[in-house]
Scaffold this motif. Structure first.
Motif, PDB file in Angstrom:
ATOM      1  N   UNK A 131      -8.711  -4.111 -44.484  1.00 58.40           N
ATOM      2  CA  UNK A 131      -7.773  -3.040 -44.788  1.00 58.40           C
ATOM      3  C   UNK A 131      -6.416  -3.626 -45.174  1.00 58.40           C
ATOM      4  N   UNK A 132      -5.619  -2.839 -45.856  1.00 56.26           N
ATOM      5  CA  UNK A 132      -4.288  -3.277 -46.277  1.00 56.26           C
ATOM      6  C   UNK A 132      -3.428  -3.766 -45.107  1.00 56.26           C
ATOM      7  N   UNK A 133      -3.246  -2.982 -44.028  1.00 53.47           N
ATOM      8  CA  UNK A 133      -2.407  -3.487 -42.931  1.00 53.47           C
ATOM      9  C   UNK A 133      -2.995  -4.728 -42.271  1.00 53.47           C
TER      10      UNK A 133
ATOM     11  N   UNK B 297       4.544  -7.790 -39.261  1.00 60.78           N
ATOM     12  CA  UNK B 297       4.420  -6.788 -38.202  1.00 60.78           C
ATOM     13  C   UNK B 297       4.193  -5.461 -38.911  1.00 60.78           C
ATOM     14  N   UNK B 298       3.116  -4.773 -38.582  1.00 60.73           N
ATOM     15  CA  UNK B 298       2.709  -3.579 -39.317  1.00 60.73           C
ATOM     16  C   UNK B 298       2.953  -2.330 -38.477  1.00 60.73           C
ATOM     17  N   UNK B 299       3.609  -1.345 -39.067  1.00 57.71           N
ATOM     18  CA  UNK B 299       3.932  -0.112 -38.350  1.00 57.71           C
ATOM     19  C   UNK B 299       3.685   1.083 -39.258  1.00 57.71           C
TER      20      UNK B 299
ATOM     21  N   UNK C 277      -8.030  -1.401 -35.435  1.00 59.49           N
ATOM     22  CA  UNK C 277      -8.972  -2.152 -36.275  1.00 59.49           C
ATOM     23  C   UNK C 277      -8.453  -2.274 -37.706  1.00 59.49           C
ATOM     24  N   UNK C 278      -7.747  -1.270 -38.184  1.00 57.54           N
ATOM     25  CA  UNK C 278      -7.193  -1.328 -39.540  1.00 57.54           C
ATOM     26  C   UNK C 278      -6.039  -2.316 -39.648  1.00 57.54           C
ATOM     27  N   UNK C 279      -5.492  -2.722 -38.503  1.00 56.43           N
ATOM     28  CA  UNK C 279      -4.447  -3.745 -38.526  1.00 56.43           C
ATOM     29  C   UNK C 279      -3.059  -3.268 -38.177  1.00 56.43           C
ATOM     30  N   UNK C 280      -2.944  -2.086 -37.569  1.00 52.06           N
ATOM     31  CA  UNK C 280      -1.620  -1.578 -37.218  1.00 52.06           C
ATOM     32  C   UNK C 280      -1.171  -2.112 -35.857  1.00 52.06           C
ATOM     33  N   UNK C 281       0.000  -2.750 -35.835  1.00 54.44           N
ATOM     34  CA  UNK C 281       0.597  -3.189 -34.576  1.00 54.44           C
ATOM     35  C   UNK C 281       1.229  -2.020 -33.835  1.00 54.44           C
ATOM     36  N   UNK C 282       1.710  -1.059 -34.593  1.00 54.13           N
ATOM     37  CA  UNK C 282       2.431   0.083 -34.002  1.00 54.13           C
ATOM     38  C   UNK C 282       2.107   1.331 -34.809  1.00 54.13           C
ATOM     39  N   UNK C 283       1.910   2.442 -34.109  1.00 56.91           N
ATOM     40  CA  UNK C 283       1.726   3.700 -34.823  1.00 56.91           C
ATOM     41  C   UNK C 283       2.229   4.862 -33.984  1.00 56.91           C
ATOM     42  N   UNK C 284       2.812   5.832 -34.669  1.00 54.76           N
ATOM     43  CA  UNK C 284       3.362   7.020 -34.006  1.00 54.76           C
ATOM     44  C   UNK C 284       3.165   8.222 -34.916  1.00 54.76           C
ATOM     45  N   UNK C 285       2.531   9.260 -34.403  1.00 49.42           N
ATOM     46  CA  UNK C 285       2.353  10.462 -35.199  1.00 49.42           C
ATOM     47  C   UNK C 285       1.122  11.251 -34.814  1.00 49.42           C
ATOM     48  N   UNK C 286       0.520  11.882 -35.830  1.00 48.61           N
ATOM     49  CA  UNK C 286      -0.643  12.753 -35.650  1.00 48.61           C
ATOM     50  C   UNK C 286      -1.940  11.973 -35.831  1.00 48.61           C
ATOM     51  N   UNK C 287      -2.959  12.360 -35.068  1.00 50.44           N
ATOM     52  CA  UNK C 287      -4.295  11.804 -35.259  1.00 50.44           C
ATOM     53  C   UNK C 287      -5.218  12.769 -36.004  1.00 50.44           C
ATOM     54  N   UNK C 288      -4.711  13.899 -36.425  1.00 49.05           N
ATOM     55  CA  UNK C 288      -5.580  14.956 -36.926  1.00 49.05           C
ATOM     56  C   UNK C 288      -4.947  15.665 -38.111  1.00 49.05           C
ATOM     57  N   UNK C 289      -5.686  15.745 -39.211  1.00 48.44           N
ATOM     58  CA  UNK C 289      -5.192  16.377 -40.433  1.00 48.44           C
ATOM     59  C   UNK C 289      -4.837  17.853 -40.216  1.00 48.44           C
TER      60      UNK C 289
END
Length: 489
Positions: free
Chosen positions: A122-124, A133-135, A153-165
């Motif tokens: 994946x890109x990240x 560092x990927x966010x 698994x996609x490579x994000x070190x940090x994520x914040x937000x929605x998990x659902x469309x």
């Protein structure tokens, strides 16, 4: 907020690798931007990216959000057969309603998506392995539900937000997720994010990103990806922007929608200002694009109701004829979900001080799946084999002689309804083939002279039609080439 305990050694490329800020707007039509002729909504901050960077005039994406995001993160076009598994949205709403536990949702979504092959890159992930560092902050899904396991698994070190469309269709969530941990939002109490509360989600996202930039202290460069929630419907905004309050040309709903676009522009300005304050503006690549063409969430003057699932062959949205006060698709035909130009042609602006010539324009044919190889070349990463994209870094650097060009780009229409099944191919020499699966109908347009696709030239140019048909069917429903274990199912 960000603490980077891990530091990776990477090659000295002669200069410090640039930070990368990628802003991916949701359903923002090209015609909503000042640089593209918008007169009602002023967008000086997004326009600044064009004035100080490069504008691509032939940039294409997918016809709607789900394949666009998957294509972006994998470097693959969306017309491979069964390339990705999509999971319906709404399951995280079931969690909010108390119908399912957190772990039940995670297990269900992971099971539905299936195990990600070890070969999948994946890109990240590519950037992370190159010392970044990927966010990611905002609309985290790629179609239509995700989990923290998949984001890691996609490579994000940090994520914040929605998990659902589906949850993203409202702006007052009871909670969001940060690195897998639920964060409850003050003043929002309903499990339905469409019910107004006191805290607007997009304002939380800009606060989080500002905090990220201000407090980032690692020696590693960062990749900050913001898939925005706005201006996707439902139309919700804390207050109407002063620019539109007294505008008698607009209805209340149109004022609210314009205010959402205005907020996006202002947030772009906030991020640009923070890069300057942090002293990293000169070494940050800023990319702005959109997932698909324009969508109508507000009233049309002529109140025509479009059911493009039933009339894709003849009926098409037209801003002027249908009374779109904003001309959101910039005088093109069609909108989101269609593979008329208005559904798949999107803005792409790149600002990179000292590298990209300010105010430059490129007519290079590019697609959203070109982002991955472009960023890979920028950071010095080796692209995995079998991807579909081509790096446009030579064009950004003004080295057009070194630029490899697409023979064509390809993208699908909305596949739920039969008349939508099919795809389009845009050739490098300006021709476009539209194919309708099942009916076996082909339409041929010459975009330079007929950008609104009013004239079908299939009968007049049979040799060109046959040439593009052969190119099209070499890719349409083809297997992925990047994963050896890929099986059609």
């Amino acid at each position: 907020m960000i603490s980077c305990g891990h530091k990776k050694e990477h090659e000295d490329l002669g200069q410090k690798k640039p930070n990368i800020l990628f802003i991916y707007a949701d359903d923002l039509g090209s015609g909503l931007l000042g640089v593209n002729g918008q007169e009602i909504i002023k967008t000086p901050n997004i326009d600044k990216l064009v004035l100080e960077g490069m504008r691509f005039t032939r940039s294409y994406s997918s016809s709607y959000c789900l394949p666009a995001r998957a294509s972006l993160l994998t470097g693959l076009h969306d017309s491979h057969a069964n390339a990705w598994r999509y999971v319906a949205g709404g399951i995280w709403i079931d969690y909010r309603d108390g119908k399912l536990s957190y772990q039940q949702v995670v297990d269900s979504v992971n099971r539905a998506h299936g195990e990600i092959p070890d070969e999948e890159v994946f890109l990240p992930q590519l950037l992370k392995e190159s010392g970044y560092y990927t966010a990611q902050v905002g609309k985290l899904e790629w179609g239509f539900s995700t989990t923290p396991d998949r984001l890691i698994r996609q490579g994000w070190d940090y994520h914040f937000g929605y998990y659902d469309h589906q949850d993203c269709h409202g702006y007052y969530p009871k909670s969001l997720f940060r690195n897998g941990e639920e964060v409850f939002i003050e003043g929002n109490h309903s499990s339905n994010s469409k019910e107004p509360g006191s805290t607007y989600s997009q304002e939380l996202f800009i606060e989080d990103m500002v905090d990220f930039i201000r407090n980032y202290s690692s020696d590693e460069p960062f990749f900050l990806y913001h898939p925005s929630q706005i201006p996707h419907g439902d139309i919700m905004i804390p207050q109407i922007h002063p620019d539109f309050i007294d505008n008698e040309q607009l209805t209340l709903t149109q004022k609210e929608y314009a205010s959402m676009v205005k907020m996006l522009d202002e947030h772009v300005g906030v991020l640009l200002d923070e890069l300057v304050k942090k002293g990293i503006d000169d070494n940050t690549v800023v990319i702005f694009s959109v997932d698909n063409g324009h969508e109508i969430y507000y009233e049309l003057a002529h109140q025509k109701v479009y059911d493009e699932s039933k009339s894709m062959l003849s009926d098409k949205f037209d801003s002027e004829q249908d009374g779109d006060v904003f001309n959101g698709n910039q005088n093109l035909s069609g909108k989101k979900f269609s593979f008329w130009e208005g559904g798949i042609k999107v803005p792409l602006f790149v600002r990179w001080p000292s590298v990209v010539e300010p105010g430059s324009t490129s007519d290079l044919l590019v697609a959203n799946y070109d982002l991955m190889p472009t960023l890979a070349e920028i950071v010095g990463a080796e692209m995995p084999a079998g991807k579909d994209g081509i790096s446009y870094l030579p064009t950004l650097k003004g080295e057009s002689a070194a630029q490899i060009e697409h023979i064509f780009v390809i993208n699908k229409g909305y596949v739920r309804y039969a008349p939508h099944r099919g795809a389009s191919l845009i050739s490098n020499d300006g021709w476009k083939l539209r194919y309708f699966e099942g009916s076996e109908i082909y339409m041929l347009h010459e975009l330079t002279s007929d950008p609104k696709e009013n004239i079908d030239l299939a009968l007049e140019f049979p040799e060109k039609l046959e040439e593009l048909k052969q190119l099209f069917h070499s890719e349409y429903n083809s297997p992925r080439r990047d994963i050896r274990s890929f099986q059609l199912n």
